[in-house]
Design an enzyme around this catalytic site. Structure first.
Site, PDB file in Angstrom:
ATOM      1  N   GLN A  63      82.287   9.046  48.670  1.00 54.93           N
ATOM      2  CA  GLN A  63      82.838   8.971  50.028  1.00 54.93           C
ATOM      3  C   GLN A  63      84.239   8.360  49.994  1.00 54.93           C
ATOM      4  OE1 GLN A  63      81.375  10.350  52.683  1.00 54.93           O
ATOM      5  NE2 GLN A  63      82.971   9.708  54.098  1.00 54.93           N
ATOM      6  N   LYS A  99      74.705  11.871  56.204  1.00 50.90           N
ATOM      7  CA  LYS A  99      74.523  12.890  55.167  1.00 50.90           C
ATOM      8  C   LYS A  99      73.144  12.752  54.511  1.00 50.90           C
ATOM      9  CE  LYS A  99      79.504  13.224  54.380  1.00 50.90           C
ATOM     10  NZ  LYS A  99      80.687  12.890  53.550  1.00 50.90           N
ATOM     11  N   ASP A 107      81.926  18.509  47.334  1.00 54.21           N
ATOM     12  CA  ASP A 107      83.009  18.278  48.309  1.00 54.21           C
ATOM     13  C   ASP A 107      84.189  19.222  48.055  1.00 54.21           C
ATOM     14  OD1 ASP A 107      82.753  16.440  50.374  1.00 54.21           O
ATOM     15  OD2 ASP A 107      82.986  14.707  49.049  1.00 54.21           O
TER      16      ASP A 107
END
Ligand code: GUN
Length: 291
Positions: free
Chosen positions: A96, A52, A119
């Site tokens: 994450q 990412k 997200d």
């Protein structure tokens, strides 16, 4: 059989975003900035987060990686999140997953400012998604919709079977594909570990989204001819013939399923790269929304 080439499509999307970024910078606007928090040293998570960050660099975004040790307390993680929430230089950030067991994942996700939640995991954004309101769509489902759209795969009125009911993929996927939208308007069935006669249900599917996390679970005898296959799974399977000692396998047994499929995503190079591209897209959106 057509391969749904997530690697190629994600590169197209990244190029489109890079063009947008250069325009923004040329106009004297601020460069989009994504931050990622990683807690611990889980191999797969480290790989994803690094990918990412690297993708940010490639398209001209600013990025910040906050790498915290496995023993980090929930309180310290919540403090870091507050810092990012109030830091005007950060447009969006992610934590994450999975987190170490001593940290309450839901509490952490709820601490993220919904306006920076690229997200799309905060309950506010999940609710907005379910109500079809503007939000950040979770990157993996967003990427699957984009892939289906760019290959003009017909979904309207089709029987879609979503395998798995996770908060990150299965649940949002089932909601999104049932909505009135491009890559939507489908009749959606969700199957999971308690489902009876699973193969009868998958055999009736026009489109299958496999997101159960069991490698090569869906086999050729479980699908009908012409099926569209989206394979979300990515598991490291021990393989001594590989230098790394493992190979990457999806939830779909590609060898037996692909001859029956009209479209299929490979693993790797299917859904995975799309997830990263859509996270970048959400970060660009966040930058534009923050004005
Ligand atoms: N773990 C697996 N997929 C994801 C994702 O899309 N976002 C985050 N934050 N963690 C993940």
């Amino acid at each position: 059989m057509t391969i749904l080439d997530g690697k190629k499509v994600s590169n197209d999307i990244k190029e489109e975003i890079a063009v947008e970024v250069s325009k923004m910078v040329a106009n004297g606007e601020k460069t989009p900035h994504l931050a990622a928090i990683l807690v611990g040293t889980d191999g797969a998570s480290m790989t994803y987060v690094n990918a990412k960050v690297k993708a940010c660099e490639k398209i001209g975004f600013n990025s910040t990686l906050i790498d915290l040790p496995e023993e980090t307390t929930e309180a310290v993680l919540l403090e870091k999140i507050q810092e990012l929430n109030t830091n005007d230089d950060i447009d969006g950030f992610i934590v994450q997953l999975p987190l170490p067991k001593h940290i309450d994942e839901q509490k952490v996700l709820m601490a993220i400012d919904p306006d920076k939640d690229v997200d799309g995991f905060h309950p506010t954004n999940v609710g907005r998604m379910a109500l079809d309101l503007p939000t950040f769509l979770p990157a993996t489902p967003f990427g699957i919709l984009e892939l289906l759209e760019r290959y003009d795969v017909e979904t309207s009125g089709k029987n879609v079977v979503v395998m798995g009911r996770s908060h990150i993929v299965g649940r949002p996927m089932s909601i999104l594909m049932s909505q009135k939208r491009k890559a939507g308007d489908a009749t959606v069935t969700v199957v999971h570990s308690r489902t009876k006669n699973l193969a009868d249900i998958t055999r009736s599917a026009d489109i299958i989204v496999a997101a159960i996390g069991i490698s090569e679970y869906l086999t050729g005898d479980m699908v009908k001819d012409g099926v569209v296959i989206i394979d979300v799974g990515i598991t490291r399977v021990p393989d001594e013939t590989k230098k790394a000692g493992y190979r990457l396998a999806g939830d779909v047994d590609f060898a037996s399923v692909s001859p029956k499929a009209s479209y299929i995503t490979p693993v790797p190079g299917g859904v995975g790269p799309m997830t990263i591209a859509m996270l970048l897209k959400n970060t660009l959106l966040a930058r534009e929304r923050h004005g």
